[in-house]
Motif scaffolding. Structure first.
Motif, short mmCIF file in Angstrom:
data_model
loop_
_atom_site.label_atom_id
_atom_site.label_comp_id
_atom_site.label_asym_id
_atom_site.label_seq_id
_atom_site.Cartn_x
_atom_site.Cartn_y
_atom_site.Cartn_z
N ASN B 123 -3.95 8.40 -13.13
CA ASN B 123 -4.17 7.71 -14.41
C ASN B 123 -5.59 7.22 -14.59
O ASN B 123 -5.97 6.78 -15.67
CB ASN B 123 -3.25 6.47 -14.50
N TYR B 135 -0.29 2.43 -19.91
CA TYR B 135 0.30 2.80 -18.62
C TYR B 135 1.76 3.22 -18.81
O TYR B 135 2.24 4.18 -18.20
CB TYR B 135 0.21 1.61 -17.66
N GLY B 140 4.67 4.87 -16.84
CA GLY B 140 4.56 3.69 -16.00
C GLY B 140 5.83 2.86 -15.98
O GLY B 140 6.52 2.75 -16.98
N TYR B 141 6.10 2.26 -14.85
CA TYR B 141 7.24 1.37 -14.63
C TYR B 141 8.59 2.07 -14.68
O TYR B 141 9.64 1.43 -14.54
CB TYR B 141 7.21 0.17 -15.60
N ASP B 213 -6.45 1.40 -12.81
CA ASP B 213 -5.00 1.57 -12.93
C ASP B 213 -4.30 0.44 -12.19
O ASP B 213 -3.53 0.69 -11.27
CB ASP B 213 -4.62 2.94 -12.34
N HIS B 215 -1.87 -1.45 -12.92
CA HIS B 215 -0.40 -1.51 -12.99
C HIS B 215 0.27 -0.65 -11.93
O HIS B 215 1.37 -0.95 -11.47
CB HIS B 215 0.08 -1.08 -14.38
N CYS B 216 -0.40 0.42 -11.55
CA CYS B 216 0.15 1.31 -10.52
C CYS B 216 0.37 0.54 -9.23
O CYS B 216 1.38 0.68 -8.55
CB CYS B 216 -0.87 2.44 -10.33
N GLU B 219 3.22 -2.02 -9.72
CA GLU B 219 4.52 -1.35 -9.67
C GLU B 219 4.89 -1.02 -8.23
O GLU B 219 6.03 -1.23 -7.79
CB GLU B 219 4.50 -0.08 -10.53
N ALA B 328 -0.37 2.31 -4.30
CA ALA B 328 -0.60 3.16 -5.46
C ALA B 328 0.13 4.48 -5.35
O ALA B 328 0.38 5.14 -6.36
CB ALA B 328 -2.10 3.39 -5.66
N ASN B 329 0.47 4.89 -4.12
CA ASN B 329 1.22 6.14 -3.92
C ASN B 329 2.71 5.97 -4.20
O ASN B 329 3.41 6.94 -4.48
CB ASN B 329 1.08 6.61 -2.47
N PRO B 331 4.81 4.52 -6.63
CA PRO B 331 5.54 4.94 -7.84
C PRO B 331 5.71 6.45 -7.93
O PRO B 331 6.80 6.93 -8.27
CB PRO B 331 4.65 4.41 -8.97
N ALA B 332 4.68 7.21 -7.57
CA ALA B 332 4.77 8.67 -7.65
C ALA B 332 5.82 9.20 -6.67
O ALA B 332 6.57 10.13 -6.99
CB ALA B 332 3.41 9.30 -7.37
#
Lengths: 183, 548
Positions: B123, B135, B140-141, B213, B215-216, B219, B328-329, B331-332
């Protein structure tokens, strides 16, 4: 005698006389900055673990952390002065000496170093005739070094009065110093 | 906020999206080159040209090619303008109407960009970090929702274990295992800490992620909190990152307003709050126990482990500490499943790694590549090699805790094991390229000076050892050292490495040992015969007559 009760004639100064320890540490200067600091302490509920946040605010308000200020905070947070002093002196960010009118921070991180930041530092040191961490005799310029401000893409980086500036050379740094302190 | 609200927000944002978008980098590097003024002028130029209904000028995060900033990229045609000045703005707007602009551009499909695999930086440079809806529109989320409503904490931990994600702060400890340990630890109060103290000189990956980013990361932390049973998060961020701090504050406020942080997230019985804790310029506070001491308002002195933070951490409670990039990894991984993540990268190092490429290299900036990519691909194909006619001499990874990879070993793949076999470490991701003009003994001295300055002073090997090693390196670099000094230096390196209390001392000798291993001849060329040198004990020069 509660000064808040209606009809009470107790003046504030009389109350202060009752507690000499308190008066030694409370600032009768009426300096507004202490009010702001007090509000910040209240926001953190006078918690001892908020010491570093409080020191940040104090330095922001007063420019540096002088002994009086450290004692004030120790009293407010009910911490031994040794603890407050120990924390203030541990972290590079906090300074116990007054800063100059202008601040020049030169980044000496690896990327900046490899790109010649040491030469910029030598030039600045030679011009100002002070070491990093010191302030010029006329209190105009403080020289500091940082270990990396995370702007490696624009190395060598410098921060002049809070503004990150890119790609410094010895000449560009000297030009900036000339702006502040015409030679 | 329910899931339907989230989907609604996403739909609305996409429906209001304008056909043409001009993305302006507003991360710290480009901001220091006046990118804010560039964006303002672009906004004005769009209004003046009457295109406000069709063109969106969006302030985004890091667009990765930092050396060519300020960067502006147009969508959908992907024209990437470099070194943009505010005066270029009208021309760029005219270019949208078909008039070619004389503003310099660069190929958006050059190897620097094309060879990247974006997970953490997916992002970055695309969403507006100061607008949560941006996001949300990028999915996102949705991972948080999935984790809270369709996965149990145990399943979440298993997902992380299966994915093979290892801590991205430098040590590479298996993340799933760490989460599992915290989850199993007894106690009702558990903390989740994000280590954003990125103290390695030459590293700016975490700064960019937080500015681009935020929010990443929030989250990822919330998902982690659900997995381990925590309800309070802290982000310990260094004071030298004011822009990242402000973007995080905005992000936290916006997430709270929408109910994505706080009590009853997605109407599940799960609450999570995040507070920022600002550092004060101590490299050692990147070490987890020192970090926790700092959060508790004390001097950042590490303590021995065990007990590990996972069992007894902040205020004695089980604490999960992970790096910004690790979170950061997450959420994905939750969105796409652990097998997808495990299919990227190398055998024991899964996924991607973000590197901050800097030093004597043409293309300075941020890159994210699959683990296992050879260093040569990174520095020569993507980085463009050293500027001028110079040859790359060595590539330093891992900052002051790492080592260098010499020119002949550039085919080494970037993964935890291969790098540690060479005496270096992956580290947080700083990758400094050096050319033939770089003096390796000076580099070792530079790193040792850093460790010496940053040593907390608690344990003797590090406190005294770094000082003595620095003195020896100083002497050798100034052509006043002897073979005896060199032998003593190697002895000290070994002792400090094996007896220091924490990672700072344990890895302080690494740059010296690494340069000795691959560039020993540079040290030896500086050595003096015994009788011309000073003795080790005194600082006074030994007179010629007395020495004989």
């Amino acid at each position: 005698m509660n000064p808040a009760l209606p009809g009470s004639t107790t003046a504030p100064s009389a109350e202060r006389k009752h507690s000499t320890v308190r008066s030694a540490l409370e600032h009768a200067s009426g300096d507004k900055r202490f009010k702001i600091l007090e509000a910040h302490l209240k926001k953190h509920q006078y918690r001892q673990d908020a010491l570093i946040e409080i020191l940040h605010k104090a330095q922001e308000l007063f420019g540096y952390l002088e002994d009086d200020l450290l004692l004030f905070l120790a009293f407010k947070l009910k911490l031994p002065p040794s603890r407050v002093y120990g924390v203030a002196t541990f972290y590079h960010f906090f300074t116990l000496k007054p800063k100059g009118e202008h601040t020049c921070v030169l980044c000496l991180g690896t990327a900046c170093y490899v790109k010649g930041a040491d030469k910029v530092l030598e030039a600045v040191k030679a011009r100002l005739k002070i070491q990093p961490g010191e302030t010029t005799a006329d209190s105009k310029v403080s020289l500091l070094t940082a270990r990396c401000i995370g702007a490696c893409g624009i190395a060598p980086a410098a921060v002049y009065d809070g503004v990150v500036t890119a790609r410094q050379t010895p000449q560009s740094a000297l030009d900036k110093l000339n702006e502040w302190r015409p030679e | 906020m329910t899931f339907l609200d989230l989907v609604d927000l996403r739909r609305k944002h996409k429906a209001n999206a304008k056909r043409i978008v001009l993305r302006c980098c507003m991360a710290a590097g480009c901001m220091s080159l006046n990118s804010r003024k560039v964006k303002e002028r672009l906004d004005e130029a769009v209004r003046e040209a009457g295109l406000a209904g069709v063109v969106e000028v969006r302030g985004v995060g890091c667009m990765k090619l930092c050396c060519e900033g300020p960067l502006v990229q147009a969508e959908p045609d992907e024209t990437l303008y470099i070194k943009v000045t505010p005066e270029n703005a009208p021309e760029i707007i005219q270019a949208l109407k078909g008039k070619p602009a004389s503003v310099p551009t660069t190929n958006p499909h050059a190897p620097f960009f094309a060879k990247q695999k974006l997970i953490v930086l997916a992002n970055s440079g695309r969403v507006n970090p100061e607008e949560i809806e941006s996001y949300i529109a990028a999915d996102g989320y949705s991972a948080l929702h999935h984790a809270l409503t369709e996965m149990t904490p145990k399943e979440l931990v298993e997902t992380l274990v299966k994915s093979g994600l290892r801590g991205r702060g430098g040590a590479g400890f298996p993340t799933g295992l760490k989460w599992g340990t915290v989850a199993k630890s007894p106690g009702t109060k558990k903390y989740v800490i994000c280590n954003a103290d990125e103290g390695d000189p030459g590293a700016f990956m975490d700064r960019s992620v937080l500015e681009s980013d935020p929010h990443c990361v929030l989250e990822g932390m919330a998902i982690a909190a659900h997995a381990v049973g925590g309800d309070q998060g802290f982000i310990y961020i260094r004071a030298e990152y004011p822009l990242a701090i402000s973007r995080l504050q905005i992000a936290i406020r916006q997430a709270k307003t929408l109910g994505l942080l706080g009590a009853g997230i997605f109407e599940a019985p799960f609450s999570f709050n995040v507070e920022l804790r600002i550092g004060a310029g101590a490299f050692v506070c990147g070490e987890e126990t020192a970090l926790m001491a700092s959060v508790e308002g004390k001097r950042g002195a590490p303590r021995p482990r065990p007990p590990f933070p996972a069992e007894s951490g902040l205020w004695g409670c089980p604490t999960l500490i992970n790096n910004v990039e690790t979170y950061a990894n997450v959420p994905a991984i939750v969105r796409n499943g652990p097998d997808w993540f495990a299919s990227i990268g190398a055998a024991t190092s899964k996924g991607t790694k973000v590197f901050a490429l800097a030093g004597k290299i043409r293309n300075t900036g941020l890159i994210e590549v699959p683990m296992g990519t050879p260093v040569r691909v990174i520095v020569e194909e993507m980085g463009g090699g050293a500027p001028g006619a110079a040859c790359i001499k060595a590539v330093q990874t891992g900052g002051p805790s790492g080592g260098c990879i010499p020119r002949d070993l550039l085919d080494t793949p970037v993964d935890y094991e291969s790098l540690s076999k060479l005496g270096s470490i992956m580290g947080s991701g700083g990758m400094i390229v050096m050319d033939e003009g770089t003096n390796m003994v000076e580099i070792a001295r530079f790193f040792m000076e850093f460790c010496m300055d940053e040593s907390c002073g608690k344990c003797a090997p590090c406190r005294a050892g770094t000082v003595q090693m620095h003195k020896l390196l100083d002497r050798i670099a100034a052509r006043r050292g002897t073979a005896r000094d060199l032998a003593r230096l190697e002895e000290l390196c070994d002792m400090v490495k094996n007896t220091s209390l924490c990672g700072l001392g344990q890895t302080a000798p690494n740059p010296t040992m690494s340069t000795l291993r691959f560039f020993r001849q540079e040290y030896e060329a500086l050595l003096q015969p015994e009788r011309h040198a000073r003795s080790f004990q005194t600082e006074a020069p030994v007179p010629e007559a007395a020495a004989r």
